[in-house]
Design a protein around this motif. Structure first.
Motif, PDB file in Angstrom:
ATOM      1  N   THR A  18       0.824  -1.210   0.000  1.00 37.73           N
ATOM      2  CA  THR A  18       0.000   0.000   0.000  1.00 37.73           C
ATOM      3  C   THR A  18       0.859   1.261   0.000  1.00 37.73           C
ATOM      4  O   THR A  18       2.019   1.246   0.405  1.00 37.73           O
ATOM      5  CB  THR A  18      -0.936   0.032   1.222  1.00 37.73           C
ATOM      6  OG1 THR A  18      -0.147   0.127   2.417  1.00 37.73           O
ATOM      7  CG2 THR A  18      -1.808  -1.205   1.274  1.00 37.73           C
ATOM      8  N   ARG A  20      -0.644   5.231   0.472  1.00 34.54           N
ATOM      9  CA  ARG A  20      -1.755   6.197   0.420  1.00 34.54           C
ATOM     10  C   ARG A  20      -1.382   7.473  -0.318  1.00 34.54           C
ATOM     11  O   ARG A  20      -2.241   8.156  -0.875  1.00 34.54           O
ATOM     12  CB  ARG A  20      -2.231   6.524   1.840  1.00 34.54           C
ATOM     13  CG  ARG A  20      -2.974   5.377   2.527  1.00 34.54           C
ATOM     14  CD  ARG A  20      -3.561   5.831   3.844  1.00 34.54           C
ATOM     15  NE  ARG A  20      -2.510   6.194   4.801  1.00 34.54           N
ATOM     16  CZ  ARG A  20      -2.636   7.123   5.740  1.00 34.54           C
ATOM     17  NH1 ARG A  20      -3.771   7.814   5.835  1.00 34.54           N
ATOM     18  NH2 ARG A  20      -1.645   7.380   6.578  1.00 34.54           N
ATOM     19  N   ASP A  21      -0.088   7.795  -0.316  1.00 34.72           N
ATOM     20  CA  ASP A  21       0.354   9.015  -0.993  1.00 34.72           C
ATOM     21  C   ASP A  21       0.214   8.932  -2.509  1.00 34.72           C
ATOM     22  O   ASP A  21       0.291   9.946  -3.215  1.00 34.72           O
ATOM     23  CB  ASP A  21       1.809   9.310  -0.629  1.00 34.72           C
ATOM     24  CG  ASP A  21       2.736   8.140  -0.954  1.00 34.72           C
ATOM     25  OD1 ASP A  21       2.363   6.989  -0.654  1.00 34.72           O
ATOM     26  OD2 ASP A  21       3.833   8.381  -1.498  1.00 34.72           O
ATOM     27  N   LEU A  23      -2.537   7.689  -4.054  1.00 36.84           N
ATOM     28  CA  LEU A  23      -3.945   7.689  -4.446  1.00 36.84           C
ATOM     29  C   LEU A  23      -4.281   8.884  -5.336  1.00 36.84           C
ATOM     30  O   LEU A  23      -3.823  10.003  -5.081  1.00 36.84           O
ATOM     31  CB  LEU A  23      -4.835   7.728  -3.200  1.00 36.84           C
ATOM     32  CG  LEU A  23      -4.834   6.480  -2.313  1.00 36.84           C
ATOM     33  CD1 LEU A  23      -5.523   6.785  -0.982  1.00 36.84           C
ATOM     34  CD2 LEU A  23      -5.517   5.311  -3.016  1.00 36.84           C
ATOM     35  N   ASP A  28     -10.571   7.248  -2.238  1.00 39.90           N
ATOM     36  CA  ASP A  28     -10.492   6.801  -0.853  1.00 39.90           C
ATOM     37  C   ASP A  28      -9.595   5.570  -0.733  1.00 39.90           C
ATOM     38  O   ASP A  28      -9.692   4.628  -1.539  1.00 39.90           O
ATOM     39  CB  ASP A  28     -11.893   6.476  -0.335  1.00 39.90           C
ATOM     40  CG  ASP A  28     -11.874   5.984   1.111  1.00 39.90           C
ATOM     41  OD1 ASP A  28     -11.603   6.802   1.998  1.00 39.90           O
ATOM     42  OD2 ASP A  28     -12.102   4.774   1.316  1.00 39.90           O
ATOM     43  N   TYR A  29      -8.740   5.564   0.291  1.00 38.56           N
ATOM     44  CA  TYR A  29      -7.794   4.462   0.479  1.00 38.56           C
ATOM     45  C   TYR A  29      -8.508   3.132   0.713  1.00 38.56           C
ATOM     46  O   TYR A  29      -8.183   2.116   0.070  1.00 38.56           O
ATOM     47  CB  TYR A  29      -6.848   4.769   1.643  1.00 38.56           C
ATOM     48  CG  TYR A  29      -6.150   3.532   2.174  1.00 38.56           C
ATOM     49  CD1 TYR A  29      -5.160   2.889   1.429  1.00 38.56           C
ATOM     50  CD2 TYR A  29      -6.508   2.976   3.403  1.00 38.56           C
ATOM     51  CE1 TYR A  29      -4.537   1.741   1.898  1.00 38.56           C
ATOM     52  CE2 TYR A  29      -5.889   1.837   3.883  1.00 38.56           C
ATOM     53  CZ  TYR A  29      -4.916   1.222   3.129  1.00 38.56           C
ATOM     54  OH  TYR A  29      -4.307   0.082   3.594  1.00 38.56           O
ATOM     55  N   THR A  32     -10.118   1.800  -2.340  1.00 35.29           N
ATOM     56  CA  THR A  32      -9.105   1.243  -3.245  1.00 35.29           C
ATOM     57  C   THR A  32      -8.654  -0.133  -2.789  1.00 35.29           C
ATOM     58  O   THR A  32      -8.527  -1.065  -3.599  1.00 35.29           O
ATOM     59  CB  THR A  32      -7.897   2.197  -3.335  1.00 35.29           C
ATOM     60  OG1 THR A  32      -8.286   3.379  -4.013  1.00 35.29           O
ATOM     61  CG2 THR A  32      -6.731   1.553  -4.084  1.00 35.29           C
ATOM     62  N   LEU A  33      -8.410  -0.281  -1.492  1.00 37.73           N
ATOM     63  CA  LEU A  33      -7.976  -1.572  -0.958  1.00 37.73           C
ATOM     64  C   LEU A  33      -9.016  -2.648  -1.222  1.00 37.73           C
ATOM     65  O   LEU A  33      -8.684  -3.745  -1.700  1.00 37.73           O
ATOM     66  CB  LEU A  33      -7.705  -1.452   0.551  1.00 37.73           C
ATOM     67  CG  LEU A  33      -7.317  -2.746   1.269  1.00 37.73           C
ATOM     68  CD1 LEU A  33      -6.031  -3.325   0.675  1.00 37.73           C
ATOM     69  CD2 LEU A  33      -7.154  -2.509   2.759  1.00 37.73           C
ATOM     70  N   GLU A  48       3.534   2.299   5.749  1.00 36.15           N
ATOM     71  CA  GLU A  48       3.242   3.679   6.168  1.00 36.15           C
ATOM     72  C   GLU A  48       4.534   4.310   6.667  1.00 36.15           C
ATOM     73  O   GLU A  48       4.852   4.265   7.845  1.00 36.15           O
ATOM     74  CB  GLU A  48       2.179   3.692   7.273  1.00 36.15           C
ATOM     75  CG  GLU A  48       0.797   3.284   6.808  1.00 36.15           C
ATOM     76  CD  GLU A  48       0.116   4.365   5.976  1.00 36.15           C
ATOM     77  OE1 GLU A  48       0.449   5.562   6.157  1.00 36.15           O
ATOM     78  OE2 GLU A  48      -0.737   4.015   5.133  1.00 36.15           O
ATOM     79  N   ILE A  59      -4.888   2.857  10.532  1.00 35.43           N
ATOM     80  CA  ILE A  59      -4.917   2.388   9.147  1.00 35.43           C
ATOM     81  C   ILE A  59      -4.786   0.867   9.094  1.00 35.43           C
ATOM     82  O   ILE A  59      -5.484   0.183   8.329  1.00 35.43           O
ATOM     83  CB  ILE A  59      -3.782   3.038   8.333  1.00 35.43           C
ATOM     84  CG1 ILE A  59      -4.035   4.538   8.168  1.00 35.43           C
ATOM     85  CG2 ILE A  59      -3.630   2.376   6.968  1.00 35.43           C
ATOM     86  CD1 ILE A  59      -5.295   4.875   7.406  1.00 35.43           C
ATOM     87  N   SER A  63      -7.559  -1.653   7.613  1.00 33.65           N
ATOM     88  CA  SER A  63      -7.151  -2.495   6.488  1.00 33.65           C
ATOM     89  C   SER A  63      -7.368  -3.969   6.805  1.00 33.65           C
ATOM     90  O   SER A  63      -7.818  -4.746   5.955  1.00 33.65           O
ATOM     91  CB  SER A  63      -5.675  -2.253   6.154  1.00 33.65           C
ATOM     92  OG  SER A  63      -5.424  -0.905   5.825  1.00 33.65           O
ATOM     93  N   MET A 207      -2.430   1.307  -6.554  1.00 29.33           N
ATOM     94  CA  MET A 207      -2.721   2.415  -5.645  1.00 29.33           C
ATOM     95  C   MET A 207      -2.965   3.733  -6.382  1.00 29.33           C
ATOM     96  O   MET A 207      -3.728   4.574  -5.927  1.00 29.33           O
ATOM     97  CB  MET A 207      -1.581   2.590  -4.642  1.00 29.33           C
ATOM     98  CG  MET A 207      -1.347   1.412  -3.723  1.00 29.33           C
ATOM     99  SD  MET A 207      -2.810   0.927  -2.755  1.00 29.33           S
ATOM    100  CE  MET A 207      -3.143   2.411  -1.819  1.00 29.33           C
TER     101      MET A 207
END
Length: 530
Positions: A18, A20-21, A23, A28-29, A32-33, A48, A59, A63, A207
């Motif tokens: 993953t 998140r940066d 996206l 939305d994270y 997406t997951l 992260e 998170i 997740s 991502m």
């Protein structure tokens, strides 16, 4: 709390890391997951790098809830404390993180531990320390993280996988992998011992996608198809097998000659300035159509309409064009014939050849002993310019077979006797005339003719699949291209109007033009030796 995944039951095929940066704006994270899991992601690693502990924990828990819903294991990057807090299925460790042994002592029994590896020594240490899997990379250049170690390249991964033979430790490749190079990565990384990747790790292609479901589904489909095919056909790219006879090979080659004259395939050639006109004439003589183009801007369009691509390194002034041409040819499943002319002559040529072969997958590599020896880093033969010096390989059949396995393609070793192998079968060809050595570019002409025959071989496939980079009998195409030139050379040299090199070259073009399936069957000297 849902039951944790056990080590033995993990499918590493499509491993999502993953970020998140990455996206897209407004995406939305968690959405997406979940969509990636619906599309076929089989393992998730939560990475992260910039989150504080509270945010990371939040998170990870969110997740995990989604991953558990799809019964997909969740691993935590670096942070043992986060993994313990959420009862994660395991962790992934870098070379500067906590040692595997210490992580094992802290984590619950049965936890999965993976380790990032960039060298054979890293892999050997990971195996000794008891890692369950290794992440090998970076395979390609990547924008998702700053690289602190060299890019390994697709072919380098295959060499590293041999260190896992007999260990039971699994392997995924990571670094710049996406839908456009996933098949190349899977195909090109298989070691000469047959060791293949267990999966590929993907970051930005999912991502950063506006449609992560479709992105994951496309990658998953490619992986499944490739694994299904690989389990059935361990050799490089041919339908021939050791039980085939010389006569059946001649029949196959003669059939391709008929297809060339019927379909007149377009053959894109990036070749050296010394032989451009000669190679174009040879292409026309066989019945195909040449296009000699080097501009980078043309490569994507040409890959759609051409039947095959020849990349000849005789004059390396258009590397960018070569890189793009091969990339697009792979995407459109077109055969690529690579002729590393003079590769052993300079460090620059060796560097360029290595860059090209890591960027795209060749279908056929053709060269003399010096050229192929340089590609294989062999000390057995030496090169002088574009020529070989010395006695050649003591066991040429074994050499071409091993190089074919290493490069995952058909190899042609040219010389007084020619050897062709797909890594399973080795064919010995004994046609040719000494006058070939007295004209410029006879070897380049062989590469051109191989491209023409491979275009014909690829055109016979009615249904394209996601299983191979190129569909079609590339071994027969390679043999056909060699025989076209060598048989025509014998016919040309026997003509009463040929007195030496000056009269031989036009006669050779004439005999390529007059070549028929019956002449190939009658004249070809073919022996299946392995």
């Amino acid at each position: 709390m849902a039951e944790r995944i056990t080590v033995g039951s993990i499918d590493y095929s499509l491993y999502l890391v993953t970020g998140r940066d990455l996206l897209p704006v407004g995406k939305d994270y968690l959405e997406t997951l979940e969509q990636s899991l619906q599309g076929g992601v089989t393992v998730v690693q939560i990475r992260e790098k910039n989150a504080d502990t509270a945010e990371f924990l939040k998170i990870a828990l969110e997740s995990q809830t989604i991953c558990r819903r799809y019964k997909v294991p969740i691993l935590i990057n670096d942070r043992i404390d986060i993994a313990l807090a959420i009862h994660a299925d395991g962790v992934h460790l870098g070379q500067t993180d906590m040692p595997v042994s210490m992580a094992r002592s802290l984590l619950p029994k049965g936890s999965i531990i993976g380790v990032s590896c960039n060298t054979k020594e890293h892999i050997q240490t990971a195996v000794e320390d008891g890692a369950d899997y290794v992440g090998i990379g970076a395979v390609w250049g990547t924008l998702t993280k700053a690289l602190t170690s060299p890019i390994i390249g697709v072919r380098g991964v295959g060499e590293m996988l041999k260190s896992l033979d007999g260990t039971g430790v699994r392997a995924v490749a990571i670094g710049g992998i996406k839908s456009t190079n996933a098949l190349r990565t899977l195909h090109g990384t298989i070691s000469t011992t047959g060791h293949a990747l267990d999966g590929i790790a993907v970051v930005s292609d999912i991502m950063n996608s506006a449609d992560p479901l479709a992105s994951a589904r496309s990658l998953s489909s490619t992986i499944r198809a490739f694994k299904s095919y690989s389990a059935q056909v361990p050799s490089a790219s041919s339908v021939l097998s050791p039980e085939h006879t010389a006569e059946s090979i001649k029949t196959s080659v003669s059939s391709l000659l008929g297809i060339i004259k019927s379909l007149k395939p377009l053959v894109h050639q990036i070749t050296n300035t010394v032989v451009t006109n000669q190679s174009a004439n040879a292409t026309l003589a066989l019945g195909a159509s040449p296009i000699m183009a080097t501009a980078s801007a043309e490569m994507e369009d040409l890959s759609r309409v051409s039947g095959a691509l020849l990349v000849n390194m005789g004059t390396v002034t258009d590397k960018e064009g070569m890189l793009l041409a091969g990339h697009h040819a792979n995407l459109h499943r077109k055969p690529i014939i690579f002729d590393p002319v003079g590769v052993g002559a300079t460090t620059f040529r060796r560097t360029v050849a290595n860059e090209l072969l890591n960027a795209w997958q060749a279908s056929v590599i053709k060269g003399n002993a010096g050229e192929l020896g340089a590609l294989a880093n062999s000390e057995e033969v030496k090169a002088r310019g574009v020529d070989s010096v010395g006695k050649g390989f003591a066991d040429p059949a074994s050499f071409v077979k091993q190089l074919a396995l290493k490069e995952r393609c058909v190899i042609i070793l040219t010389g007084i006797t020619d050897y062709v192998s797909d890594g399973s079968t080795v064919i010995k060809l004994d046609n040719g005339h000494e006058l070939l050595a007295h004209i410029t570019g006879s070897g380049c002409m062989v590469g051109t003719c191989v491209a023409v025959f491979c275009a014909a071989a690829a055109s016979t496939v009615e249904v394209r699949t996601d299983k191979k980079l190129v569909d079609g009998d590339m071994l027969s195409g390679a043999i056909g291209g060699v025989l076209a030139v060598t048989v025509a050379s014998e016919l040309a040299a026997a003509r009463p109007d040929v007195f030496g090199p000056g009269t031989f070259l036009p006669a050779l073009i004439d005999e390529l033009y007059n070549l028929t399936p019956d002449k190939v069957i009658e004249q070809a000297k073919v022996e299946v030796i392995e």
